[in-house]
Design a protein around this motif. Sequence first.
Motif, mmCIF file in Angstrom:
data_model
loop_
_atom_site.group_PDB
_atom_site.id
_atom_site.type_symbol
_atom_site.label_atom_id
_atom_site.label_comp_id
_atom_site.label_asym_id
_atom_site.label_seq_id
_atom_site.Cartn_x
_atom_site.Cartn_y
_atom_site.Cartn_z
ATOM 1 N N GLU A 737 0.822 -1.198 0.000
ATOM 2 C CA GLU A 737 0.000 0.000 0.000
ATOM 3 C C GLU A 737 0.861 1.254 0.000
ATOM 4 O O GLU A 737 0.614 2.224 -0.736
ATOM 5 N N LEU A 738 1.921 1.227 0.844
ATOM 6 C CA LEU A 738 2.831 2.390 0.869
ATOM 7 C C LEU A 738 3.549 2.575 -0.479
ATOM 8 O O LEU A 738 3.725 3.702 -0.954
ATOM 9 N N ASN A 739 3.977 1.467 -1.069
ATOM 10 C CA ASN A 739 4.638 1.573 -2.387
ATOM 11 C C ASN A 739 3.720 2.187 -3.427
ATOM 12 O O ASN A 739 4.122 3.016 -4.242
ATOM 13 N N ARG A 740 2.448 1.767 -3.405
ATOM 14 C CA ARG A 740 1.503 2.294 -4.384
ATOM 15 C C ARG A 740 1.325 3.785 -4.216
ATOM 16 O O ARG A 740 1.334 4.560 -5.193
ATOM 17 N N ARG A 741 1.193 4.217 -2.935
ATOM 18 C CA ARG A 741 1.022 5.644 -2.700
ATOM 19 C C ARG A 741 2.269 6.435 -3.133
ATOM 20 O O ARG A 741 2.177 7.524 -3.709
ATOM 21 N N ILE A 742 3.426 5.885 -2.832
ATOM 22 C CA ILE A 742 4.674 6.579 -3.201
ATOM 23 C C ILE A 742 4.799 6.677 -4.715
ATOM 24 O O ILE A 742 5.187 7.714 -5.270
ATOM 25 N N HIS A 743 4.472 5.597 -5.410
ATOM 26 C CA HIS A 743 4.558 5.621 -6.888
ATOM 27 C C HIS A 743 3.595 6.637 -7.483
ATOM 28 O O HIS A 743 3.937 7.353 -8.422
ATOM 29 N N ASP A 744 2.375 6.704 -6.923
ATOM 30 C CA ASP A 744 1.413 7.686 -7.439
ATOM 31 C C ASP A 744 1.917 9.111 -7.252
ATOM 32 O O ASP A 744 1.833 9.956 -8.148
ATOM 33 N N GLN A 745 2.446 9.365 -6.009
ATOM 34 C CA GLN A 745 2.964 10.712 -5.755
ATOM 35 C C GLN A 745 4.150 11.041 -6.688
ATOM 36 O O GLN A 745 4.243 12.142 -7.236
ATOM 37 N N ALA A 746 5.050 10.059 -6.858
ATOM 38 C CA ALA A 746 6.214 10.309 -7.722
ATOM 39 C C ALA A 746 5.789 10.559 -9.159
ATOM 40 O O ALA A 746 6.334 11.422 -9.840
ATOM 41 N N ARG A 747 4.785 9.775 -9.656
ATOM 42 C CA ARG A 747 4.330 9.962 -11.026
ATOM 43 C C ARG A 747 3.714 11.344 -11.217
ATOM 44 O O ARG A 747 3.965 12.027 -12.219
ATOM 45 N N THR A 988 10.546 21.925 2.760
ATOM 46 C CA THR A 988 9.083 21.883 2.964
ATOM 47 C C THR A 988 8.496 20.627 2.359
ATOM 48 O O THR A 988 7.590 20.014 2.930
ATOM 49 N N ILE A 989 9.023 20.197 1.223
ATOM 50 C CA ILE A 989 8.513 18.968 0.597
ATOM 51 C C ILE A 989 8.743 17.782 1.517
ATOM 52 O O ILE A 989 7.861 16.956 1.750
ATOM 53 N N LEU A 990 9.990 17.706 2.080
ATOM 54 C CA LEU A 990 10.292 16.572 2.966
ATOM 55 C C LEU A 990 9.430 16.598 4.210
ATOM 56 O O LEU A 990 8.949 15.562 4.701
ATOM 57 N N LEU A 991 9.212 17.806 4.778
ATOM 58 C CA LEU A 991 8.372 17.910 5.988
ATOM 59 C C LEU A 991 6.948 17.464 5.706
ATOM 60 O O LEU A 991 6.320 16.767 6.533
ATOM 61 N N GLU A 992 6.433 17.826 4.556
ATOM 62 C CA GLU A 992 5.070 17.393 4.226
ATOM 63 C C GLU A 992 4.992 15.884 4.134
ATOM 64 O O GLU A 992 4.039 15.258 4.607
ATOM 65 N N ASP A 993 5.997 15.261 3.482
ATOM 66 C CA ASP A 993 5.978 13.805 3.367
ATOM 67 C C ASP A 993 6.036 13.138 4.741
ATOM 68 O O ASP A 993 5.335 12.150 5.016
#
Length: 1523
Positions: A737-747, A988-993
Amino acid sequence: MVNTRQACTLLGISDSYQMGIFRILAGILHLGNVEFASRDADSCTIPPKHEPLAIFCDLMGVEYEEMAHWLCHRKLATATETYIKPISKLHAINARDALAKHIYANLFNWIVDHVNKALHSAVKQHSFIGVLDIYGFETFEINSFEQFCINYANEKLQQQFNMHVFKLEQEEYMKEQIPWTLIDFYDNQPCINLIEAKMGILDLLDEECKMPKGSDDTWAQKLYNTHLNKCALFEKPRLSNKAFIIQHFADKVEYQCEGFLEKNKDTVYEEQIKVLKSSKQFKLLAELFQDEEKVLSPTSAAPSGRVPLSRTVIKPAKTRPGQTSKEHKKTVGHQFRNSLHLLMETLNATTPHYVRCIKPNDFKFPFTFDEKRAVQQLRACGVLETIRISAAGFPSRWTYQEFFSRYRVLMKQRDVLSDRKQTCKNVLEKLILDKDKYQFGKTKIFFRAGQVAYLEKIRADKLRAACIRIQKTIRGWLMRKKYMRMRKAAITIQRYVRGYQARCYATFLRRTRAAITIQKFQRMYVVRKRYQCMRAATIALQALLRGYVARNKYQMMLREHKSIIIQKHVRGWLARVHYQRTLKAIVYLQCCYRRMMAKRELKKLKIEARSVERYKKLHIGLENKIMQLQRKIDEQNKEYKSLLEKLSSLEITYSTETERLRNDVERLRMSEEEAKNATNRVLSLQEEIAKLRKELHQTQSEKKTIEEWADKYKHETEQLVSELKEQNTLLKTEKEELNRRIHDQAREITETMEKKLVEETKQLELDLNDERLRYQNLLNEFSRLEERYDDLKDEMNLMVNIPKPGHKRTDSTHSSNESEYTFSSEITEAEDLPLRMEQEPSEKKAPLDMSLFLKLQKRVTELEQEKQSLQDELDRKEEQALRAKAKEEERPPIRGAELEYESLKRQELESENKKLKNELNELQKALTETRSPEVTAPGAPAYRVLLDQLTSVSEELEVRKEEVLILRSQLVSQKEAIQPKNTMTDSTILLEDVQKMKDKGEIAQAYIGLKETNRLLESQLQSQKKSHENELESLRGEIQSLKEENNRQQQLLAQNLQLPPEARIEASLQHEITRLTNENLDLMEQLEKQDKTVRKLKKQLKVFAKKIGELEVGQMENISPGQIIDEPIRPVNIPRKEKDFQGMLEYKKEDEQKLVKNLILELKPRGVAVNLIPGLPAYILFMCVRHADYLNDDQKVRSLLTSTINGIKKVLKKRGDDFETVSFWLSNTCRFLHCLKQYSGEEGFMKHNTPRQNEHCLTNFDLAEYRQVLSDLAIQIYQQLVRVLENILQPMIVSGMLEHETIQGVSGVKPTGLRKRTSSIADEGTYTLDSIIRQLNSFHSVMCQHGMDPELIKQVVKQMFYIIGAVTLNNLLLRKDMCSWSKGMQIRYNVSQLEEWLRDKNLMNSGAKETLEPLIQAAQLLQVKKKTDEDAEAICSMCNALTTAQIVKVLNLYTPVNEFEERVLVSFIRTIQMRLRDRKDSPQLLMDAKHIFPVTFPFNPSSLALETIQIPASLGLGFISRV
């Protein structure tokens, strides 16, 4: 011959008569070979037993002595007595020729009589067909009576021919009531009157023939007295009194009077005729002379009115008794004139038709056409005059019915009317638009020349298309029918044949197998028996023979050994004696030969010392050949090196392989010794085995206890594993589930960043093109102001020079372009410029230095570098954003602010430019208003205006400098502010993640860490794996190559071992020789390298010596003059000329203007482009710059470059309208710029250079600023080239692209209701699409000949295609008659032809096709459907290159031409406007045809070596010497 005899038989001539005819003809030929020998002046004889006369008498059946006597004598009859008088040799020859002609004439008349009798019919003849074959007009080097008669007849026939042609034409036009203007034609009646009138040439000739002592000379004098200076057609040659000239209708002909009287008389003696009549053996000969009286005379006409086919009868000199008629007293000229008059009467009473035969050449050679001779014959035949008369009217004519039946194919059914005349008129008006090309008569249609051919072409095209369609259908049906029939038959035949073949093949196999079995046993028995017999006999023979051979060999070896000893001593003595003799002779010959060669060489050197130029001409190209040979030697040395390296590597591998084999052998020996020792150990080991068995029993008991404990432990571990597996599955689901979310965000992040990146890059490219375009426009404006400044300067100089009484002449080499850098470059000078202007007199100004203009260019380059650095910074920011893979908040674009600031500055600069223009106009007005000598005085108003303007400009320059400094500081601060922003956005990007991941807890954080470590380890493993695989592959390849080399070495070794001892020695010697030669080559290469280093050191020493000399000269300047006089003058160090050239050209400082004049100002581009290498002037100028750089003379470099640039500008100003000149100097300027870059020494430009080219780089000066000046000059030349192209193509485009119908018949009928427009084709008649393509081919070939860079050619082609597309589209938008479906098809076809031209020239990637996209879409818009909403949607998506105004304009102008077309509805146009409402485009309707794309000059290095360039003598650069 067979055909001739068959024709004679058919006409009733028997075989005996045929043989008689051949005998007479042979006798005439032999009679012409009879020769006479003169005894004295009044008598002659025939040699005894003369063979030609004997053959003649034998053939004719006459006595030899009688014929020989009367050929040399004649009979004179008086009232009382008869005398026999000998005649001279000349009279005898004339009498012989007259007799031959007389016989031939009678034979001809006899044949004509028989032909007429055979063809005679009892039926009364009302009409006949006669064929008249005459000689053409004749003119030779010597023209006599025969040519005079032939040309006289041609004059009469030409007059009849002219009258006939003119009369027919006039009667036809009058009959048909065609408007006709009378045409003058040449009338040759005066020439005919000169010949045949009273007291004409023929009358005077007949009168002179009647005179007792008449001669050719007296006749010539009578002609001169009668006609010279009285008749314009009669002339007398300057250097002759025995000739006259007549101006015939074809040409002037000079006639020699000699022989005229004798040929006119044409005397045949009666005694010779009597001898021939006395022949009793030859019946035909007697018949010829018996029927002589019955032959029709030339003065009597035939019964049917035809002219008899007989030659003029030749009469004897003395008439026989009883024949006193005038017939026999007429001369040849009189008879010829009477016969010609009868012929003209016959021709006038008949309907003549003419055939003119033209010889292609006078030598009867095949495939050879002499144009001048053919034209001369056409003029002589009157064909040219006839063509002129016919072409002036209507040469082709058809009746209405014939025209209708012939061209019914071209008419449609609705065009056919009951009235054929009206139908033909309607059709002709459609087919031929020009009404002057045809006229309608009462019963016929008259056409101008070429119109019938045009109609026939249209008809043939129509019939050909119909025939092809019919043939296609019928042939298809026939071939299908034939194919089906053949296929059926083939299948049946194949079935039977294959069955028969299979049965035959089975029988053959059975028989073959049985035969092989029988042969096997039989051959085995025979061969075995034969072998046993041969073996027994061979063994016995070998025993005896080997013993005998061994004994003989021993004896022979003994003899050879003893003879060798004797020969050794004798040959040694003889060789020593011969060597001593030859040595003495060779030494003597060498001395003599060397003395002779030294003398010759001394003479040659003396001659060459006197003519150095000839030596140079003879040895042109020798340097290139030496360099080529040197290159070949270097390449061969490299090949030898590579072969040596391969051989050494093979020797090393062979030695390693042999070492490895030796080690294997030693290892095997050691293993044998170890095996022996191992047998001793076996016994001790058996004892140990017994002990170990006891211990085994003990361990088995212990094992059982351990296994029981292990089972318990295993059960417990399985429970733990099951629990861990359950936990692992839960973790896996969370991980996925985490991988899917990360891939969506990266795309999502990558997509947004890519879109931004693409948009920003496009925007930057657009901004860069806009900046480049504005810069080039400013440069164009700068050049224009420069020219205006020069014009004002010339006017001021003229005004200054007006009041002076004398006229001062300037030097021809001094140019007004000496200061090409004008007012706009002068305002960038320092503040002391106004003060200098006040100090210097206004009458004379020094030329501006190039450094002033270079400062401005340097500032522009600095701004461009800053812009490039900002763009690089932006690229780095984008890479950081992609690496972070997180969303970035939209922030205000910094670049936009910078661009806005730069645009504001640009607008200010443009406003300042306008202000300068206004001030310049004011200055010009002030100069024109006051035309007095005081205008240029220091206190004059114009002078004050100029000073005020210069001071204001200098103040403005200081303000601009300060603004540039402020702009630079702002840019630096913006750069520093960008970096913390980037870090802040990343954080800021890292803090949001992290904030998003807090809900998942520590498991997600741990998982992320594990994932990163796994990726790192995986990447390291993959890299190690790849490196390991690469190493394995390389090692395998090495092992395979070593194996192959080892096998090859083993094979060579085996071959050497198989050789006999002498061959082994030779092989070893060969190997040693190759090794020594390789070592020798290595030593030679080392020697060459050392030579090169020595040369370089020598050059460096020369340079250092020169610098030391300059320092010494500088020190000498500080010494007093007295000391300088006392010291001896130091001699000049003259450098010795090297063997090879260094690619430099040396010239004197005073020859600089001559160099610019010969190489730039007076050079013709056509000769250079065709005969010499492209870019030769650029190479020559750069080689001169190299030499100035080599001398470290900055003044010479600056002066040469300034003069070069000014010269190019002057040439372009003088011949700027010539495309070849502008193209030539654009290519040479670019090549000069590329040379400055290629040899500048910068690493970026030296990548493609050869080592030799790198040695030619500039060493002392950096010419980067001049490169910018040359780049600007190239831009100006390119813009001028575009203007020239536009001026040439402008009148062709509308006619060729729109008005001309490339596809015939597509346009159909013109749309009704339109005003009539005059077609450009009718006006100009030449501009078609083919004209445009030919012009494009001409431009392309000229640019390729001049060696223009391919990228620059592509830009020129793109600009040309833009001009074509823009002008065509603008005319389409302004003309309603061009907006139709058929015109759209025509435009599409024309555009496809232009695209085909691009493909042929490999220019499809030049961007030229994209410039035609608006025109293509407009043509498609004219052809698509325009009714429904789907059509509107398709039009909106298709016409993306057209603006809304253009689309609406085309739809409004669309006019239907044929029945299937309809007008565009207003509602449809409103629908289009609604759909295109949101489109953001310019409201401008027409395209800017004057727009010029920004040009770039990509670096294109040259592979040409400078030292190989030869300077042709045609350039006139003899004062330049190669270095």
